[in-house]
Design a protein around this motif. Structure first.
Motif, PDB file in Angstrom:
ATOM      1  N   ILE A  67      23.277  -5.217  -7.426  1.00  0.00           N
ATOM      2  CA  ILE A  67      22.082  -4.999  -6.615  1.00  0.00           C
ATOM      3  C   ILE A  67      20.899  -5.061  -7.566  1.00  0.00           C
ATOM      4  O   ILE A  67      20.898  -4.412  -8.613  1.00  0.00           O
ATOM      5  N   TYR A  68      19.903  -5.859  -7.194  1.00  0.00           N
ATOM      6  CA  TYR A  68      18.756  -6.103  -8.073  1.00  0.00           C
ATOM      7  C   TYR A  68      17.487  -5.466  -7.529  1.00  0.00           C
ATOM      8  O   TYR A  68      17.270  -5.431  -6.316  1.00  0.00           O
ATOM      9  N   ARG A  69      16.655  -5.010  -8.452  1.00  0.00           N
ATOM     10  CA  ARG A  69      15.310  -4.548  -8.103  1.00  0.00           C
ATOM     11  C   ARG A  69      14.470  -5.765  -7.739  1.00  0.00           C
ATOM     12  O   ARG A  69      14.849  -6.902  -8.009  1.00  0.00           O
ATOM     13  N   GLU A  70      13.291  -5.503  -7.177  1.00  0.00           N
ATOM     14  CA  GLU A  70      12.384  -6.596  -6.798  1.00  0.00           C
ATOM     15  C   GLU A  70      12.016  -7.475  -7.988  1.00  0.00           C
ATOM     16  O   GLU A  70      11.777  -8.672  -7.832  1.00  0.00           O
ATOM     17  N   ASN A  71      12.000  -6.907  -9.205  1.00  0.00           N
ATOM     18  CA  ASN A  71      11.615  -7.681 -10.390  1.00  0.00           C
ATOM     19  C   ASN A  71      12.792  -8.449 -11.001  1.00  0.00           C
ATOM     20  O   ASN A  71      12.648  -9.058 -12.053  1.00  0.00           O
ATOM     21  N   GLY A  72      13.966  -8.404 -10.366  1.00  0.00           N
ATOM     22  CA  GLY A  72      15.124  -9.147 -10.842  1.00  0.00           C
ATOM     23  C   GLY A  72      16.037  -8.388 -11.787  1.00  0.00           C
ATOM     24  O   GLY A  72      17.067  -8.901 -12.189  1.00  0.00           O
ATOM     25  N   THR A  73      15.677  -7.171 -12.146  1.00  0.00           N
ATOM     26  CA  THR A  73      16.507  -6.350 -13.032  1.00  0.00           C
ATOM     27  C   THR A  73      17.598  -5.671 -12.211  1.00  0.00           C
ATOM     28  O   THR A  73      17.303  -5.023 -11.202  1.00  0.00           O
ATOM     29  N   PRO A  74      18.860  -5.782 -12.621  1.00  0.00           N
ATOM     30  CA  PRO A  74      19.915  -5.111 -11.867  1.00  0.00           C
ATOM     31  C   PRO A  74      19.873  -3.596 -12.080  1.00  0.00           C
ATOM     32  O   PRO A  74      19.479  -3.115 -13.135  1.00  0.00           O
TER      33      PRO A  74
END
Length: 96
Positions: A67-74
């Motif tokens: 699952i990723y944050r909006e900035n692409g960091t998992p």
């Protein structure tokens, strides 16, 4: 009003510990009275109420379905636990 926390049997991996599962454990302790089991034994993990950072479930960030944050960091395990229980922590803390 009954302030007694619900009891939950929680589990994470054994071996070396890392900041993400330590913080995840701290978050869960704010919400529940916990009994922590550290193991990689899938048969034991299946018997627990909440499992994180191991076992491939909802709170394990090691699988392919991250699952990723909006900035692409998992999310790490801590972030996944916070997503699941953070509002409850805030609600409990705001009543004290």
């Amino acid at each position: 009003m009954d302030n007694k926390k619900q009891f939950r049997r929680v589990g994470t991996h054994d071996g070396r510990f890392h900041a993400d599962e330590v913080m995840a454990t701290a978050i869960l302790k704010e919400v529940y009275e916990i009994e922590l089991t550290r193991t990689r034994d899938e048969n034991v993990l299946k018997t627990l109420d909440i499992v994180y950072d191991v076992g491939g479930g909802e709170f394990d960030h090691h699988g392919m379905d991250k699952i990723y944050r909006e900035n692409g960091t998992p999310y790490a395990a801590c972030g996944l636990i916070w997503r699941g229980f953070g509002k409850e922590v805030i609600k409990l803390k705001s009543h004290h």
